[in-house]
Design a protein around this motif. Structure first.
Motif, PDB file in Angstrom:
ATOM      1  N   SER A  58      -0.731  -1.642  -4.728  1.00  0.00           N
ATOM      2  CA  SER A  58      -1.882  -2.366  -5.253  1.00  0.00           C
ATOM      3  C   SER A  58      -3.012  -1.456  -5.723  1.00  0.00           C
ATOM      4  O   SER A  58      -3.835  -1.881  -6.539  1.00  0.00           O
ATOM      5  N   SER A  59      -3.054  -0.222  -5.239  1.00  0.00           N
ATOM      6  CA  SER A  59      -4.120   0.689  -5.659  1.00  0.00           C
ATOM      7  C   SER A  59      -4.062   0.962  -7.158  1.00  0.00           C
ATOM      8  O   SER A  59      -5.091   1.268  -7.776  1.00  0.00           O
ATOM      9  N   SER A 112       0.816  -1.213   0.000  1.00  0.00           N
ATOM     10  CA  SER A 112       0.000   0.000   0.000  1.00  0.00           C
ATOM     11  C   SER A 112       0.853   1.268   0.000  1.00  0.00           C
ATOM     12  O   SER A 112       0.368   2.326   0.396  1.00  0.00           O
TER      13      SER A 112
END
Length: 238
Positions: free
Chosen positions: A187-188, A182
């Motif tokens: 992963s965003s 994060s």
């Protein structure tokens, strides 16, 4: 040629782990490439083994584009998993990588798989420097786009890259896997791209046939994230 043999030949600990930038640095010496194989080879294999176990690829004429390919390890694992019938269906592999030394090794490795059955093209560029023309190929065949621990890295415009990819009409399959994190991109970026692709405003340009993001633990216990997208571009002028 196989991923395991590549590691058996070239994996060495030169005490250079700190120079790998947690696997995200542009590697500029053969020793750093060998260190990457030693330090991150098992993680790469575990990530792709999990992703590929979820897939069933039917041999058909395809092209492969491997972005930030490094030493070509993800494409090698793809070939190892699906075998000779799949390799015979490949018409071209495009390897894109900012490190000249890594790109030379990737070209040599993938050419060993080819045995003159398919064309191997190398492009020495950063992700932002990629042009839509670099991604052009034959019409009417499936293009597999490979992102191995690349889509999560910040420092380049992942939305612009997707726009360049979809300038090419036809069927596309994106296969992406990375460490699940994060920070510093992370992963965003997977989820932001999926949200953008599924926006109804783009339905006149392309059709999403399948999209799936899932988070999992690799065999080495490390968290990972994968994205599989199947899409057909109808009009590449968006």
């Amino acid at each position: 040629m196989s991923f395991d043999n590549i590691r058996r030949i070239a994996s060495r600990d030169y005490d250079l782990w700190a120079q790998l930038g947690r696997g995200r640095a542009v590697l500029d010496t053969p020793e750093k490439l060998d260190q990457y194989l030693y330090s991150y080879g098992p993680m790469t294999k575990a990530q792709w083994r999990t992703l590929l176990s979820e897939l069933s690829l039917i041999p058909e004429p395809i092209e492969i584009i491997d972005y930030g390919c490094g030493q070509g390890l993800a494409t090698a694992l793809l070939f190892d998993h699906f075998g000779d019938d799949f390799i015979k269906s490949v018409q071209k592999v495009v390897l894109i990588e900012p490190s000249e030394v890594a790109l030379r090794r990737a070209g040599a490795i993938i050419s060993c798989y080819s045995a003159d059955q398919f064309q191997v093209e190398t492009i020495n560029k950063t992700m932002d420097a990629i042009d839509a023309e670099d991604l052009l190929g034959k019409t009417g065949i499936l293009t597999n786009h490979i992102f191995s621990n690349v889509l999560d890295i910040d420092g380049y415009d992942h939305f612009k890259l997707l726009e360049k990819i979809f300038q090419r009409k036809g069927r596309h399959c994106i296969l992406a896997v990375s460490h699940d994190r994060s920070f510093e991109g992370g992963s965003s970026r997977f989820k932001d791209l999926e949200t953008a692709v599924c926006d109804p405003q783009y339905s006149e340009w392309f059709t999403v046939q399948q999209t799936q993001i899932w988070q999992f633990e690799c065999g080495n216990g490390k968290p990972a994230i994968a994205w599989v997208l199947e899409i057909e571009v109808i009009d590449g002028s968006f």
